[in-house]
Design a protein around this motif. Sequence first.
Motif, PDB file in Angstrom:
ATOM      1  N   LEU A   1       0.844  -1.420   0.218  1.00  0.00           N
ATOM      2  CA  LEU A   1       0.219  -0.049  -0.085  1.00  0.00           C
ATOM      3  C   LEU A   1       0.703   0.974  -0.470  1.00  0.00           C
ATOM      4  O   LEU A   1       0.964   1.973  -0.631  1.00  0.00           O
ATOM      5  N   ALA A   2       1.784   1.564   0.730  1.00  0.00           N
ATOM      6  CA  ALA A   2       3.038   2.688   0.803  1.00  0.00           C
ATOM      7  C   ALA A   2       3.270   2.556  -0.499  1.00  0.00           C
ATOM      8  O   ALA A   2       3.373   3.935  -1.118  1.00  0.00           O
ATOM      9  N   LYS A   3       3.840   1.508  -0.716  1.00  0.00           N
ATOM     10  CA  LYS A   3       4.622   1.976  -2.394  1.00  0.00           C
ATOM     11  C   LYS A   3       3.298   2.059  -3.848  1.00  0.00           C
ATOM     12  O   LYS A   3       3.377   3.025  -4.139  1.00  0.00           O
ATOM     13  N   LEU A   4       2.141   1.565  -3.624  1.00  0.00           N
ATOM     14  CA  LEU A   4       1.039   1.823  -4.251  1.00  0.00           C
ATOM     15  C   LEU A   4       1.059   4.323  -3.938  1.00  0.00           C
ATOM     16  O   LEU A   4       0.612   4.055  -5.282  1.00  0.00           O
ATOM     17  N   ALA A   5       0.688   4.102  -2.750  1.00  0.00           N
ATOM     18  CA  ALA A   5       0.779   5.623  -2.370  1.00  0.00           C
ATOM     19  C   ALA A   5       1.491   6.585  -3.115  1.00  0.00           C
ATOM     20  O   ALA A   5       1.433   7.072  -3.569  1.00  0.00           O
ATOM     21  N   GLY A   6       3.486   6.026  -2.918  1.00  0.00           N
ATOM     22  CA  GLY A   6       4.426   6.422  -3.638  1.00  0.00           C
ATOM     23  C   GLY A   6       3.841   6.874  -5.247  1.00  0.00           C
ATOM     24  O   GLY A   6       4.335   7.671  -5.280  1.00  0.00           O
ATOM     25  N   ALA A   7       3.400   5.932  -6.146  1.00  0.00           N
ATOM     26  CA  ALA A   7       3.556   5.594  -7.188  1.00  0.00           C
ATOM     27  C   ALA A   7       2.133   6.494  -7.662  1.00  0.00           C
ATOM     28  O   ALA A   7       2.373   7.033  -8.778  1.00  0.00           O
ATOM     29  N   MET A   8       0.899   6.364  -6.502  1.00  0.00           N
ATOM     30  CA  MET A   8       0.665   7.626  -7.190  1.00  0.00           C
ATOM     31  C   MET A   8       0.709   8.887  -6.694  1.00  0.00           C
ATOM     32  O   MET A   8       0.213  10.119  -7.449  1.00  0.00           O
ATOM     33  N   LYS A   9       1.750   9.663  -5.530  1.00  0.00           N
ATOM     34  CA  LYS A   9       1.492  10.215  -5.516  1.00  0.00           C
ATOM     35  C   LYS A   9       2.497  10.710  -6.303  1.00  0.00           C
ATOM     36  O   LYS A   9       2.446  12.464  -6.982  1.00  0.00           O
ATOM     37  N   GLY A  10       3.490  10.276  -7.441  1.00  0.00           N
ATOM     38  CA  GLY A  10       4.220  10.043  -8.152  1.00  0.00           C
ATOM     39  C   GLY A  10       3.463  10.795  -9.379  1.00  0.00           C
ATOM     40  O   GLY A  10       3.680  11.635 -10.119  1.00  0.00           O
ATOM     41  N   SER A  11       2.888   9.939  -9.788  1.00  0.00           N
ATOM     42  CA  SER A  11       1.607  10.319 -10.942  1.00  0.00           C
ATOM     43  C   SER A  11       0.957  11.325 -10.739  1.00  0.00           C
ATOM     44  O   SER A  11       0.544  11.863 -11.839  1.00  0.00           O
ATOM     45  N   LEU A  12       0.503  12.036  -9.516  1.00  0.00           N
ATOM     46  CA  LEU A  12      -0.524  13.292  -9.196  1.00  0.00           C
ATOM     47  C   LEU A  12       0.603  14.533  -9.579  1.00  0.00           C
ATOM     48  O   LEU A  12       0.135  15.208  -9.913  1.00  0.00           O
ATOM     49  N   THR A  13       1.702  14.246  -9.131  1.00  0.00           N
ATOM     50  CA  THR A  13       2.707  14.722  -8.998  1.00  0.00           C
ATOM     51  C   THR A  13       3.439  15.156 -10.548  1.00  0.00           C
ATOM     52  O   THR A  13       3.050  16.693 -11.269  1.00  0.00           O
ATOM     53  N   LYS A  14       3.549  14.374 -11.757  1.00  0.00           N
ATOM     54  CA  LYS A  14       3.706  14.619 -12.715  1.00  0.00           C
ATOM     55  C   LYS A  14       2.421  14.984 -13.528  1.00  0.00           C
ATOM     56  O   LYS A  14       2.490  16.463 -15.052  1.00  0.00           O
ATOM     57  N   ALA A  15       0.984  14.746 -12.316  1.00  0.00           N
ATOM     58  CA  ALA A  15       0.055  15.132 -13.702  1.00  0.00           C
ATOM     59  C   ALA A  15      -0.222  16.524 -14.034  1.00  0.00           C
ATOM     60  O   ALA A  15      -0.473  17.832 -15.020  1.00  0.00           O
TER      61      ALA A  15
END
Length: 195
Positions: free
Chosen positions: A133-147
Amino acid sequence: MSKSDRTAAIAEIADKLRESGAAVLTEYRGLTVKQLSQLRNSIREHATYAVVKNTLTEKAAAEAGITAFEGQLQGPTAIAFVTGDPVEAAKGLRDFAKANPLLVIKAGVLDGKPLTAEEITKLADLESREVLLAKLAGAMKGSLTKAVYLFAAPLSQAVRTVDALRAKVEAESPATEAAPAAEAATDVAEGGDES
């Protein structure tokens, strides 16, 4: 064991199989009582480990609709009824089996789907739920930052273009104002000579 005791034992095992998110069938031939206690303690947070009778377990599994144990109920059998994290329970069983090769993981069931011993080992190799879940949250945060960057990039580029145009216009404006003033001074100077 009387018929009523058998019926109660079958119902109890069937209920545990239904209530558990997963169950792992093991053979414990050759393990001491002390080793079984160590195993129970090592998986206590995620599962309960119970020695079961093969014929009763076979009937209970059929009653619960579980086919994963068919043909596996031979020899001294115990089941880990997993009520917590199945990955952590599988890790506990795998690690104990590595240290005590007499424990044999035979089969299992996870959310109603049968698992082989190899699949249980693969399940044990997964990272815990919290880590995933922590890895998923980090990936989502990175994707949101890119967006956010992608949406902000055209806007910031437009702002830079407008600023560059404004600077260019301002740079040209004093020269344009100075030119009419110089022309007026020239007109006055020429007109003054004629009179």
